[in-house]
Design a protein around this motif. Structure first.
Motif, PDB file in Angstrom:
ATOM      1  N   ASP A 121       0.828  -1.201   0.000  1.00 16.77           N
ATOM      2  CA  ASP A 121       0.000   0.000   0.000  1.00 16.77           C
ATOM      3  C   ASP A 121       0.867   1.257   0.000  1.00 16.77           C
ATOM      4  N   TYR A 122       2.051   1.132   0.584  1.00 16.78           N
ATOM      5  CA  TYR A 122       2.979   2.258   0.713  1.00 16.78           C
ATOM      6  C   TYR A 122       4.394   1.830   0.345  1.00 16.78           C
ATOM      7  N   TYR A 123       5.175   2.811  -0.099  1.00 16.93           N
ATOM      8  CA  TYR A 123       6.625   2.667  -0.193  1.00 16.93           C
ATOM      9  C   TYR A 123       7.207   3.645   0.832  1.00 16.93           C
ATOM     10  N   GLN A 124       8.055   3.149   1.719  1.00 18.57           N
ATOM     11  CA  GLN A 124       8.767   4.006   2.661  1.00 18.57           C
ATOM     12  C   GLN A 124      10.175   4.169   2.124  1.00 18.57           C
ATOM     13  N   LEU A 125      10.516   5.396   1.737  1.00 19.72           N
ATOM     14  CA  LEU A 125      11.753   5.649   1.005  1.00 19.72           C
ATOM     15  C   LEU A 125      12.787   6.362   1.870  1.00 19.72           C
ATOM     16  N   TYR A 126      14.008   5.848   1.830  1.00 25.10           N
ATOM     17  CA  TYR A 126      15.150   6.452   2.517  1.00 25.10           C
ATOM     18  C   TYR A 126      16.169   6.896   1.477  1.00 25.10           C
ATOM     19  N   ASP A 127      16.846   7.995   1.777  1.00 23.65           N
ATOM     20  CA  ASP A 127      17.959   8.486   0.960  1.00 23.65           C
ATOM     21  C   ASP A 127      17.576   8.796  -0.489  1.00 23.65           C
ATOM     22  N   CYS A 128      16.391   9.304  -0.690  1.00 19.64           N
ATOM     23  CA  CYS A 128      15.938   9.682  -2.037  1.00 19.64           C
ATOM     24  C   CYS A 128      15.762  11.198  -2.103  1.00 19.64           C
ATOM     25  N   THR A 129      16.077  11.753  -3.253  1.00 17.84           N
ATOM     26  CA  THR A 129      15.849  13.177  -3.460  1.00 17.84           C
ATOM     27  C   THR A 129      14.357  13.413  -3.682  1.00 17.84           C
ATOM     28  N   PRO A 130      13.892  14.641  -3.515  1.00 18.50           N
ATOM     29  CA  PRO A 130      12.480  14.932  -3.804  1.00 18.50           C
ATOM     30  C   PRO A 130      12.081  14.542  -5.230  1.00 18.50           C
ATOM     31  N   GLU A 131      12.979  14.723  -6.174  1.00 16.44           N
ATOM     32  CA  GLU A 131      12.691  14.359  -7.571  1.00 16.44           C
ATOM     33  C   GLU A 131      12.538  12.842  -7.718  1.00 16.44           C
ATOM     34  N   GLU A 132      13.415  12.079  -7.077  1.00 16.19           N
ATOM     35  CA  GLU A 132      13.316  10.615  -7.128  1.00 16.19           C
ATOM     36  C   GLU A 132      11.998  10.144  -6.494  1.00 16.19           C
ATOM     37  N   ILE A 133      11.637  10.742  -5.379  1.00 15.22           N
ATOM     38  CA  ILE A 133      10.381  10.391  -4.701  1.00 15.22           C
ATOM     39  C   ILE A 133       9.193  10.666  -5.618  1.00 15.22           C
ATOM     40  N   LYS A 134       9.194  11.823  -6.237  1.00 17.94           N
ATOM     41  CA  LYS A 134       8.112  12.199  -7.155  1.00 17.94           C
ATOM     42  C   LYS A 134       8.007  11.205  -8.308  1.00 17.94           C
ATOM     43  N   ASN A 135       9.143  10.844  -8.898  1.00 23.32           N
ATOM     44  CA  ASN A 135       9.153   9.899 -10.022  1.00 23.32           C
ATOM     45  C   ASN A 135       8.647   8.522  -9.608  1.00 23.32           C
ATOM     46  N   ILE A 136       9.084   8.042  -8.453  1.00 21.84           N
ATOM     47  CA  ILE A 136       8.636   6.727  -7.962  1.00 21.84           C
ATOM     48  C   ILE A 136       7.136   6.747  -7.706  1.00 21.84           C
ATOM     49  N   LYS A 137       6.659   7.807  -7.064  1.00 17.88           N
ATOM     50  CA  LYS A 137       5.227   7.920  -6.764  1.00 17.88           C
ATOM     51  C   LYS A 137       4.387   7.916  -8.040  1.00 17.88           C
ATOM     52  N   GLN A 138       4.830   8.674  -9.021  1.00 16.35           N
ATOM     53  CA  GLN A 138       4.080   8.750 -10.280  1.00 16.35           C
ATOM     54  C   GLN A 138       4.113   7.431 -11.045  1.00 16.35           C
ATOM     55  N   LYS A 139       5.276   6.819 -11.128  1.00 22.62           N
ATOM     56  CA  LYS A 139       5.418   5.602 -11.927  1.00 22.62           C
ATOM     57  C   LYS A 139       4.712   4.408 -11.302  1.00 22.62           C
ATOM     58  N   TYR A 140       4.801   4.266  -9.976  1.00 20.52           N
ATOM     59  CA  TYR A 140       4.285   3.057  -9.323  1.00 20.52           C
ATOM     60  C   TYR A 140       2.954   3.259  -8.600  1.00 20.52           C
ATOM     61  N   GLN A 141       2.465   4.481  -8.580  1.00 18.75           N
ATOM     62  CA  GLN A 141       1.162   4.779  -8.003  1.00 18.75           C
ATOM     63  C   GLN A 141       0.997   4.231  -6.585  1.00 18.75           C
ATOM     64  N   LYS A 142       1.975   4.512  -5.749  1.00 22.00           N
ATOM     65  CA  LYS A 142       1.950   4.079  -4.344  1.00 22.00           C
ATOM     66  C   LYS A 142       1.940   5.303  -3.447  1.00 22.00           C
ATOM     67  N   LYS A 143       1.356   5.155  -2.271  1.00 21.91           N
ATOM     68  CA  LYS A 143       1.468   6.188  -1.253  1.00 21.91           C
ATOM     69  C   LYS A 143       2.898   6.140  -0.748  1.00 21.91           C
ATOM     70  N   ILE A 144       3.415   7.296  -0.374  1.00 19.09           N
ATOM     71  CA  ILE A 144       4.827   7.389  -0.008  1.00 19.09           C
ATOM     72  C   ILE A 144       4.981   7.850   1.442  1.00 19.09           C
ATOM     73  N   ILE A 145       5.890   7.179   2.134  1.00 17.45           N
ATOM     74  CA  ILE A 145       6.361   7.612   3.445  1.00 17.45           C
ATOM     75  C   ILE A 145       7.835   7.936   3.241  1.00 17.45           C
ATOM     76  N   THR A 146       8.280   9.111   3.652  1.00 14.72           N
ATOM     77  CA  THR A 146       9.706   9.430   3.517  1.00 14.72           C
ATOM     78  C   THR A 146      10.346   9.479   4.887  1.00 14.72           C
ATOM     79  N   ALA A 147      11.613   9.147   4.908  1.00 17.00           N
ATOM     80  CA  ALA A 147      12.344   9.152   6.171  1.00 17.00           C
ATOM     81  C   ALA A 147      13.715   9.741   5.951  1.00 17.00           C
TER      82      ALA A 147
END
Length: 107
Positions: free
Chosen positions: A81-107
């Motif tokens: 349901d979610y991807y919890q992402l570590y060590d990603c830039t805001p651009e990488e987070i945006k791209n992952i969210k758009q491509k995989y259509q997952k809710k994102i938790i950042t840390a």
């Protein structure tokens, strides 16, 4: 803000069944998908079998450290349901969210 408890690092079916069927299950259950240095890491082949359960009221979280396309493609059809992402830039987070259509938790 996300509210609720998360149990992270589940690796075995008995533990997973116990917590998802508990009278008070956690809102989130996390799985370490791509960080082999962690003792809680689980390989994607084992993870695929482990996740073949009824989640009941819990939501599954893929915990990913600076994920490469290879791991994202391997797990894209897993019941996360979610991807919890570590060590990603805001651009990488945006791209992952758009491509995989997952809710994102950042840390």
């Amino acid at each position: 803000m996300i509210k609720g408890c998360k149990i992270c690092g589940v690796k075995d079916p008995n533990t997973l069944r116990f917590i998802i069927n508990h009278k008070y299950p956690p809102k989130f259950i996390g799985f370490i998908c791509n960080y082999p240095k962690s003792p809680r890491y689980i390989e994607s082949d084992h993870l695929k079998n482990l996740l073949n359960v009824n989640k009941n009221k819990s939501e599954f979280v893929a915990v990913l450290v600076k994920p490469k396309n290879e791991i994202l493609e391997k797990i894209k059809n897993f019941p996360f349901d979610y991807y919890q992402l570590y060590d990603c830039t805001p651009e990488e987070i945006k791209n992952i969210k758009q491509k995989y259509q997952k809710k994102i938790i950042t840390a």
